[in-house]
Design an enzyme around this catalytic site. Structure first.
Site, PDB file in Angstrom:
ATOM      1  N   ALA A  17      13.162  -3.040  10.395  1.00  0.00           N
ATOM      2  CA  ALA A  17      12.296  -2.207  11.257  1.00  0.00           C
ATOM      3  C   ALA A  17      10.878  -2.780  11.149  1.00  0.00           C
ATOM      4  O   ALA A  17       9.915  -2.082  10.829  1.00  0.00           O
ATOM      5  CB  ALA A  17      12.348  -0.734  10.866  1.00  0.00           C
TER       6      ALA A  17
ATOM      7  N   LYS B  44       0.553  -2.153   0.239  1.00  0.00           N
ATOM      8  CA  LYS B  44       0.885  -0.826   0.762  1.00  0.00           C
ATOM      9  C   LYS B  44       1.708  -0.059  -0.281  1.00  0.00           C
ATOM     10  O   LYS B  44       1.514   1.127  -0.506  1.00  0.00           O
ATOM     11  CB  LYS B  44       1.681  -1.015   2.062  1.00  0.00           C
ATOM     12  CG  LYS B  44       2.589   0.114   2.455  1.00  0.00           C
ATOM     13  CD  LYS B  44       1.845   1.114   3.281  1.00  0.00           C
ATOM     14  CE  LYS B  44       2.627   2.365   3.613  1.00  0.00           C
ATOM     15  NZ  LYS B  44       4.050   2.302   3.531  1.00  0.00           N
ATOM     16  N   ASP B  45       2.646  -0.776  -0.900  1.00  0.00           N
ATOM     17  CA  ASP B  45       3.463  -0.206  -1.977  1.00  0.00           C
ATOM     18  C   ASP B  45       2.889  -0.747  -3.287  1.00  0.00           C
ATOM     19  O   ASP B  45       3.485  -1.614  -3.932  1.00  0.00           O
ATOM     20  CB  ASP B  45       4.919  -0.630  -1.777  1.00  0.00           C
ATOM     21  CG  ASP B  45       5.443  -0.170  -0.431  1.00  0.00           C
ATOM     22  OD1 ASP B  45       5.935   0.952  -0.337  1.00  0.00           O
ATOM     23  OD2 ASP B  45       5.330  -0.939   0.555  1.00  0.00           O
TER      24      ASP B  45
ATOM     25  N   HIS C   4       4.551  -6.443   8.148  1.00  0.00           N
ATOM     26  CA  HIS C   4       5.552  -7.395   7.619  1.00  0.00           C
ATOM     27  C   HIS C   4       5.254  -8.819   8.124  1.00  0.00           C
ATOM     28  O   HIS C   4       5.389  -9.789   7.375  1.00  0.00           O
ATOM     29  CB  HIS C   4       6.963  -6.994   8.083  1.00  0.00           C
ATOM     30  CG  HIS C   4       7.398  -5.631   7.619  1.00  0.00           C
ATOM     31  ND1 HIS C   4       7.684  -4.611   8.495  1.00  0.00           N
ATOM     32  CD2 HIS C   4       7.602  -5.121   6.380  1.00  0.00           C
ATOM     33  CE1 HIS C   4       8.058  -3.529   7.806  1.00  0.00           C
ATOM     34  NE2 HIS C   4       8.014  -3.808   6.525  1.00  0.00           N
TER      35      HIS C   4
ATOM     36  N   MET D 147      12.951  -4.178   4.317  1.00  0.00           N
ATOM     37  CA  MET D 147      14.083  -3.340   4.728  1.00  0.00           C
ATOM     38  C   MET D 147      14.200  -3.315   6.257  1.00  0.00           C
ATOM     39  O   MET D 147      14.852  -2.426   6.816  1.00  0.00           O
ATOM     40  CB  MET D 147      13.925  -1.922   4.171  1.00  0.00           C
ATOM     41  CG  MET D 147      13.936  -1.921   2.644  1.00  0.00           C
ATOM     42  SD  MET D 147      14.534  -0.390   1.926  1.00  0.00           S
ATOM     43  CE  MET D 147      13.369   0.770   2.564  1.00  0.00           C
TER      44      MET D 147
HETATM   45  P1  AMP Z   1       9.400  -2.289   3.629  1.00  0.00           P
HETATM   46  O1  AMP Z   1      10.422  -3.031   4.383  1.00  0.00           O
HETATM   47  O2  AMP Z   1       8.522  -1.452   4.525  1.00  0.00           O
HETATM   48  O3  AMP Z   1       9.895  -1.573   2.438  1.00  0.00           O
HETATM   49  O4  AMP Z   1       8.371  -3.354   3.062  1.00  0.00           O
HETATM   50  C1  AMP Z   1       8.612  -4.710   2.899  1.00  0.00           C
HETATM   51  C2  AMP Z   1       7.334  -5.350   2.402  1.00  0.00           C
HETATM   52  O5  AMP Z   1       6.307  -5.180   3.375  1.00  0.00           O
HETATM   53  C3  AMP Z   1       6.809  -4.698   1.118  1.00  0.00           C
HETATM   54  O6  AMP Z   1       6.266  -5.716   0.275  1.00  0.00           O
HETATM   55  C4  AMP Z   1       5.732  -3.784   1.637  1.00  0.00           C
HETATM   56  O7  AMP Z   1       4.718  -3.502   0.688  1.00  0.00           O
HETATM   57  C5  AMP Z   1       5.176  -4.605   2.783  1.00  0.00           C
HETATM   58  N1  AMP Z   1       4.460  -3.754   3.741  1.00  0.00           N
HETATM   59  C6  AMP Z   1       4.955  -2.681   4.412  1.00  0.00           C
HETATM   60  N2  AMP Z   1       3.988  -2.119   5.166  1.00  0.00           N
HETATM   61  C7  AMP Z   1       2.856  -2.837   4.950  1.00  0.00           C
HETATM   62  C8  AMP Z   1       1.502  -2.751   5.416  1.00  0.00           C
HETATM   63  N3  AMP Z   1       1.100  -1.794   6.254  1.00  0.00           N
HETATM   64  N4  AMP Z   1       0.618  -3.672   4.982  1.00  0.00           N
HETATM   65  C9  AMP Z   1       0.998  -4.647   4.107  1.00  0.00           C
HETATM   66  N5  AMP Z   1       2.244  -4.780   3.628  1.00  0.00           N
HETATM   67  C10 AMP Z   1       3.159  -3.896   4.040  1.00  0.00           C
END
Ligand code: AMP
Length: 282
Positions: A36, A153-154, A41, A34
């Protein structure tokens, strides 16, 4: 400075780009985000690169996974910053569709996953995984990668995506990447930007409480006692706890005693207006 990767904003354009790579015999990796973007990432992009010659990153703040009361409007957006970060890890293309490209006028289709989507996050965000499963299915169909990388993380989301891909027999390998953390243990998250300096100082408690509970359970403390101690520790530090639970790591079913196979400790808690999630293997 490396040049930013090319950006496609339509399904047709990213599909054509990927088709050309495929025709040249190249494997394609995919990292949905998403935006940011932070170092977590970028670590996913490096992991994708290890098993593919080309890596596509999507940047799309998906409205259907936010409840009306949640932070869709406030969610941090910085496409030009994201593009420079993606240049530094040599991502090959960015898919950054508009909302109407992803959800055309009259959109009326939803992907609904049971199994690992039941409970935990769903108890607090009932519409969340329908939104996630729908957008991930659409992104995987649009990009058509050989391998897609998701962060642990998720963790619940990772299992939901694995279930979705298996059930729809989507031709993609789903790979998990461990949680990237700050030096003090706080899991990297785009939402950490919401934390005030005081909240930022308290935030690593969520990892510390999980680590303490994991250690206690491993040393023979009753799991329910260790989980209540973790909830108490977080509440005492100023969190409003949504859950701290011990589950089977394969499907998130409740952990039996004695356990069969790997377990995972998962937590979600709010600090002021910021909701943090974290988890650790046991
Ligand atoms: P997001 O854009 O933050 O919703 O996440 C995009 C992807 O990055 C998802 O697969 C998340 O699980 C992964 N992600 C976000 N933060 C972390 C982190 N601290 N460590 C590993 N993967 C992450």
């Amino acid at each position: 400075m490396s040049t930013p990767p090319p950006t496609d904003d339509t399904v047709a354009a990213i599909r054509a780009r990927v088709a050309a790579w495929r025709a040249a015999g190249e494997r394609v990796g995919f990292v949905p985000t998403m935006g940011a973007l932070h170092a977590g990432h970028l670590a996913l992009v490096r992991t994708a690169r290890r098993s593919a010659e080309r890596v596509v990153v999507s940047v799309f703040v998906n409205p259907t996974q936010f409840a009306p009361t949640e932070d869709f409007g406030a969610y941090p957006r910085d496409l030009s910053g994201d593009l420079s970060k993606l240049a530094s890890v040599e991502a090959d293309a960015v898919f950054a569709p508009t909302t109407t490209e992803m959800y055309p006028q009259g959109f009326a289709t939803q992907v609904s996953v049971g199994g690992p989507a039941i409970g935990l996050e769903t108890d607090f965000r009932p519409h969340f995984f329908a939104g996630v499963a729908t957008v991930v299915a659409k992104l995987l169909i649009a990009v058509g990668p050989d391998v897609a990388v998701f962060g642990e993380k998720d963790f619940q989301q990772f299992l939901v995506v694995r279930r979705l891909v298996a059930d729809l027999r989507l031709p993609v390998e789903v790979v998990g990447h461990p949680i990237e953390r700050e030096a003090d243990g706080l899991a990297l998250s785009s939402r950490n930007a919401y934390l005030s300096p005081e909240e930022r100082a308290t935030a690593p408690e969520i990892y510390a409480a999980l680590a303490e509970a994991a250690l206690a359970i491993r040393s023979g403390t009753d799991a329910q006692a260790a989980l209540s101690a973790a909830r108490g520790r977080l509440a005492a530090s100023g969190f409003v706890v949504d859950y701290v639970e011990l589950r089977n790591a394969e499907d998130l079913s409740p952990a039996e005693t004695p356990p069969h196979g790997p377990l995972r400790l998962l937590a979600a808690a709010r600090l002021g207006r910021t909701r943090l999630i974290d988890n650790i293997p046991l």
